[in-house]
Design a protein around this motif. Sequence first.
Motif, short mmCIF file in Angstrom:
data_model
loop_
_atom_site.label_atom_id
_atom_site.label_comp_id
_atom_site.label_asym_id
_atom_site.label_seq_id
_atom_site.Cartn_x
_atom_site.Cartn_y
_atom_site.Cartn_z
N SER A 85 0.81 -1.21 0.00
CA SER A 85 0.00 0.00 0.00
C SER A 85 0.85 1.27 0.00
CB SER A 85 -0.96 0.00 1.20
OG SER A 85 -0.28 -0.13 2.41
N VAL A 86 1.99 1.26 0.70
CA VAL A 86 2.82 2.46 0.71
C VAL A 86 3.46 2.69 -0.66
CG1 VAL A 86 5.02 1.44 1.50
CG2 VAL A 86 4.51 3.79 2.04
N TYR A 87 3.86 1.61 -1.31
CA TYR A 87 4.47 1.75 -2.64
C TYR A 87 3.47 2.30 -3.64
CZ TYR A 87 6.95 0.65 -6.93
OH TYR A 87 7.56 0.75 -8.16
N ILE A 88 2.26 1.75 -3.63
CA ILE A 88 1.21 2.21 -4.55
C ILE A 88 0.87 3.68 -4.28
CG2 ILE A 88 -1.23 1.95 -5.14
CD1 ILE A 88 -0.87 -1.08 -4.73
N THR A 89 0.79 4.04 -3.00
CA THR A 89 0.45 5.41 -2.63
C THR A 89 1.49 6.40 -3.14
OG1 THR A 89 -0.71 4.65 -0.64
CG2 THR A 89 -0.07 6.97 -0.70
N ARG A 90 2.79 6.10 -2.91
CA ARG A 90 3.86 7.03 -3.32
C ARG A 90 4.02 7.06 -4.84
NH1 ARG A 90 5.05 10.80 0.25
NH2 ARG A 90 6.72 11.36 -1.19
N VAL A 158 -3.72 0.15 6.27
CA VAL A 158 -4.02 1.53 6.65
C VAL A 158 -2.74 2.30 6.97
CG1 VAL A 158 -5.12 2.99 8.40
CG2 VAL A 158 -6.35 1.02 7.46
N VAL A 159 -1.85 1.68 7.74
CA VAL A 159 -0.59 2.33 8.09
C VAL A 159 0.26 2.57 6.84
CG1 VAL A 159 1.59 2.04 9.34
CG2 VAL A 159 -0.55 1.45 10.45
N GLY A 160 0.22 1.65 5.89
CA GLY A 160 0.96 1.82 4.65
C GLY A 160 0.48 3.02 3.84
N ILE A 161 -0.83 3.18 3.74
CA ILE A 161 -1.39 4.33 3.02
C ILE A 161 -0.98 5.63 3.71
CG2 ILE A 161 -3.54 5.51 2.37
CD1 ILE A 161 -4.80 2.69 2.08
N LEU A 162 -1.07 5.64 5.04
CA LEU A 162 -0.70 6.83 5.82
C LEU A 162 0.78 7.15 5.63
CD1 LEU A 162 -1.79 8.86 7.91
CD2 LEU A 162 -1.00 7.29 9.69
N THR A 163 1.61 6.13 5.64
CA THR A 163 3.04 6.31 5.42
C THR A 163 3.30 6.93 4.05
OG1 THR A 163 3.65 4.46 6.84
CG2 THR A 163 5.26 5.12 5.20
N GLY A 164 2.60 6.42 3.04
CA GLY A 164 2.79 6.93 1.69
C GLY A 164 2.39 8.39 1.54
N PHE A 195 11.62 -3.09 12.09
CA PHE A 195 11.80 -3.81 10.83
C PHE A 195 10.67 -3.50 9.85
CE2 PHE A 195 15.16 -6.79 12.24
CZ PHE A 195 15.88 -6.84 11.06
N ILE A 196 9.43 -3.43 10.36
CA ILE A 196 8.28 -3.11 9.50
C ILE A 196 8.40 -1.70 8.95
CG2 ILE A 196 5.77 -2.80 9.46
CD1 ILE A 196 5.64 -4.95 11.72
N ILE A 197 8.74 -0.74 9.82
CA ILE A 197 8.91 0.65 9.40
C ILE A 197 9.99 0.75 8.33
CG2 ILE A 197 9.70 2.94 10.16
CD1 ILE A 197 8.44 2.29 12.90
N ALA A 198 11.11 0.05 8.54
CA ALA A 198 12.23 0.11 7.60
C ALA A 198 11.80 -0.38 6.22
CB ALA A 198 13.39 -0.74 8.12
N ALA A 199 11.14 -1.54 6.17
CA ALA A 199 10.77 -2.13 4.89
C ALA A 199 9.82 -1.22 4.11
CB ALA A 199 10.13 -3.50 5.12
N LYS A 200 8.75 -0.76 4.75
CA LYS A 200 7.77 0.00 4.00
C LYS A 200 8.24 1.42 3.69
CE LYS A 200 4.88 1.04 8.05
NZ LYS A 200 4.89 2.48 7.97
N SER A 201 9.04 1.99 4.56
CA SER A 201 9.54 3.34 4.30
C SER A 201 10.51 3.35 3.12
CB SER A 201 10.23 3.91 5.56
OG SER A 201 9.30 4.05 6.61
#
Length: 268
Positions: A85-90, A158-164, A195-201
């Motif tokens: 979700s973060v990749y798609i958002t950005r 949800v967190v991924g979209i917010l991160t993006g 680890f989760i933050i690192a990967a998606k960021s």
Amino acid sequence: MEISQLIGYALAVLVGISLGLIGSGGSILTVPILVYIMAVEPVLATAYSLFVVGTTSLVGGIQNAFQKKVDYKTVLIFGIPSIISVYITRAFLVPIIPDVLFSIGEFHFTKSIALMVLFAIVMILASISMIRPCPKCNDTNSEKIIYNYPMILLEGTVVGILTGLVGAGGGFLIIPALVLLAKMPMKLAVGTSLFIIAAKSLLGFIGDLQGDEVIDWLMLSTFTGLSVVGIFIGIFLSKKVGGSRLKVGFGWFVLLMGIYVLIKELFF
């Protein structure tokens, strides 16, 4: 080098300390520092934040892994939908947001203002979750980890979209989710969260590289390097200082900063 840049670099250490101490708060500090002190344009600042927080969290995650404070199964369950979700958002959502969303007289509600206002709202909500007591957030290992798969997958998305959208790593959302939904001990949740933050960021930042953004790699790498120094300091201090008290104090700081950003963007 200007005074403002020196101040910004000094504050970069605080970004790492925050991540090392409580596993969150890195992006909440990074974006305002980049925008208001380093004079980075807000949309670009959210991209820089992904790289800074992602790299710093990866170093902290590896450090926690050596101490066996990472649950890799949770990293996968939570991380995969979050990364997608973060990749798609950005890569796709942020570029199609118009530069000016609407105008009222001479006031133009731009994309940059919208992202900073959203970020301020996230900061305020984050501060409430930090200030509010969490009786289940303890360090005991007596409870077996329970995986509520649907809720963890939903939270990850949800967190991924917010991160993006705002460049926030989302540790303040991930940690309560792991503690409450998976009944994970607090210190294990912090290490897993990094680890989760690192990967998606970092994946989100790669999404930005596909655009036409011009990256100031010298400034970005210097800021990131100082943040990495900070996370080692934070991990060291976490062994000496009570995390719960620090979390509440940091929550009040984040609340004040969120209110400041909101007022500045909408009224000044």
